[in-house]
Structures are given as structure tokens and as C-alpha cells.
Motif scaffolding. Structure first.
Motif, PDB file in Angstrom:
ATOM      1  N   GLN A  41      -8.546 -10.258   2.164  1.00  0.00           N
ATOM      2  CA  GLN A  41      -9.720 -10.469   1.238  1.00  0.00           C
ATOM      3  C   GLN A  41      -9.722  -9.811  -0.240  1.00  0.00           C
ATOM      4  N   GLU A  42      -8.792  -8.886  -0.258  1.00  0.00           N
ATOM      5  CA  GLU A  42      -8.482  -8.288  -1.562  1.00  0.00           C
ATOM      6  C   GLU A  42      -7.699  -8.937  -2.154  1.00  0.00           C
TER       7      GLU A  42
ATOM      8  N   ARG B 106      -9.803 -11.980  -3.447  1.00  0.00           N
ATOM      9  CA  ARG B 106     -10.576 -11.763  -4.564  1.00  0.00           C
ATOM     10  C   ARG B 106      -9.874 -11.927  -5.694  1.00  0.00           C
ATOM     11  N   ARG B 107      -8.488 -11.767  -5.861  1.00  0.00           N
ATOM     12  CA  ARG B 107      -7.804 -11.570  -7.136  1.00  0.00           C
ATOM     13  C   ARG B 107      -7.047 -13.014  -7.345  1.00  0.00           C
TER      14      ARG B 107
ATOM     15  N   ASN C 206       0.810  -1.062   0.181  1.00  0.00           N
ATOM     16  CA  ASN C 206       0.033   0.146   0.008  1.00  0.00           C
ATOM     17  C   ASN C 206       1.016   1.105  -0.091  1.00  0.00           C
TER      18      ASN C 206
ATOM     19  N   PHE D 204      -3.659   0.781  -2.857  1.00  0.00           N
ATOM     20  CA  PHE D 204      -2.456  -0.537  -3.268  1.00  0.00           C
ATOM     21  C   PHE D 204      -1.728   0.272  -4.188  1.00  0.00           C
TER      22      PHE D 204
ATOM     23  N   TRP E  80      -9.100  -7.245   5.867  1.00  0.00           N
ATOM     24  CA  TRP E  80      -9.781  -6.625   4.517  1.00  0.00           C
ATOM     25  C   TRP E  80      -8.678  -6.779   3.578  1.00  0.00           C
ATOM     26  N   MET E  81      -7.594  -6.479   3.726  1.00  0.00           N
ATOM     27  CA  MET E  81      -6.291  -6.688   2.933  1.00  0.00           C
ATOM     28  C   MET E  81      -6.223  -7.967   2.309  1.00  0.00           C
TER      29      MET E  81
END
Length: 194
Positions: free
Chosen positions: A80-81, A84-85, A20, A34, A77-78
């Protein structure tokens, strides 16, 4: 009798300034941005057989700027990001300590705070990693020093976070101004004949 699997390799990533954009003691999701190229770098590393492990100093906890729970919520949260990819993180290690701040709970000299190698060594033991085949990406000299102390095969410094001194550039195996540039250096595209 089952043969022991050979040690694996990992791409170790510092968080602030690598994953980040560097912000002063970041702990809120709404402030998290990011760095350009982080997912492409991670995808290429995974395609080349590397796991993804984050190692991050979080002295903001010891300094009282945010709580460990707030850090863990942002971390979830990070993760999960990344997931997701289709880039699940193998693990994440953090050091909440500081040698001068944090009271009884967090004020300590430790081996996990970079430039100490503790987080890298713990990851290697837990995940049966070959550190000499692994890569570390950081934006500060302390990241590179931790990698060197742990025996990381390739230490890469990027100019995406903190200002980088000429001395820090010399201590790293590689220096790149950006993550896309680093990706091309670490994983040169192979040209296939047609």
C-alpha cells in the motif's frame, strides 16, 4: 491471430536492507523504515519500462520469530505504501523455508531460498519476463548469486544493509553505497538541449 507480446523486464528488489532498513527479523509495521532513495529508484525504473518485483528470504518464519500471517500483514502494508506513491508492485515472492529450522512445514532445502534462483524463475514464467534485460538489487552475496543463477542481466549490490565483502562486490555487476548513487549509475540522467 494475436501476436504474442514481447517479454517484459523487471527491477527485482530484495526487501530487508534494500527496501527497508535492515533490522533483526523485522515483522512489525512500527519497526519498518524505508531506505533513503528506494522510491526514487523505483520511479525511475518504472519510467524506463521496468516492473517492480520483490524477492525476499523470510527465514524468520521457519525460525518461529514471526508467523507467515504476520509477514503477510506487513507485506500488505508495504504494498500500500508503494501504491500510494503510484508505484504498484507487479508481484512479491518470499521464501519461508530454512534448511535446519521450521519443522515439517518449513524445514527444507528448496530452490526458492536465495542463493537459489527459484523465486526469480517463477516470476519470469508467471509474468513473461526477459531476465537478461532485468536488474536485481540486493545487499548480500546470496542475492547476487541468485541473480546470476537465474540469468539476470544486471546484478547490483548496495551497501544499505548487511556489511559487504570485497568478494561480494566483485561478483556483482555494480556496487553502490546508496540507492541514489545506484539510480544514477543504472539510469544516468539525460541532458536535453534547450
Amino acid at each position: 491471430m494475436q501476436a504474442k507480446s514481447s517479454p517484459k523486464k523487471s527491477l527485482f528488489l530484495d526487501r530487508d536492507g534494500v527496501i527497508n532498513k535492515e533490522k533483526h527479523y523485522l515483522y512489525r509495521i512500527e519497526d519498518f523504515e524505508f531506505v533513503d532513495g528506494i522510491f526514487a529508484l523505483c520511479q525511475t525504473a518504472v519510467d524506463n519500462g521496468y516492473g517492480l518485483i520483490v524477492i525476499t528470504n523470510q527465514a524468520g518464519i521457519a525460525r518461529g520469530y514471526y508467523t507467515e500471517q504476520q509477514f503477510l500483514e506487513l507485506t500488505e502494508w508495504m504494498k500500500q505504501e508503494f501504491a500510494r506513491r503510484n508505484l504498484p508492485l507487479t508481484d512479491l515472492y518470499y521464501c519461508p523455508h530454512h534448511p535446519r529450522y521450521g519443522g515439517e512445514q518449513y524445514c527444507q532445502q528448496c530452490e526458492c531460498r536465495k542463493p537459489g534462483p527459484g523465486m526469480l524463475l517463477d516470476a519470469a514464467q508467471k509474468h513473461d519476463l526477459d531476465l537478461s534485460a532485468s536488474i536485481l538489487v540486493g545487499d548480500k552475496g546470496s542475492d547476487i548469486a541468485a541473480g546470476r543463477a537465474a540469468g539476470i542481466g544486471t546484478t547490483a549490490l548496495v551497501g544499505t544493509g548487511h556489511p559487504v565483502s570485497a568478494q561480494d562486490r566483485q561478483t556483482a555487476d555494480l556496487y553502490s553505497e546508496s540507492l541514489p548513487e545506484l539510480k544514477e549509475t543504472l539510469f544516468p540522467a539525460t541532458i536535453t538541449g534547450g
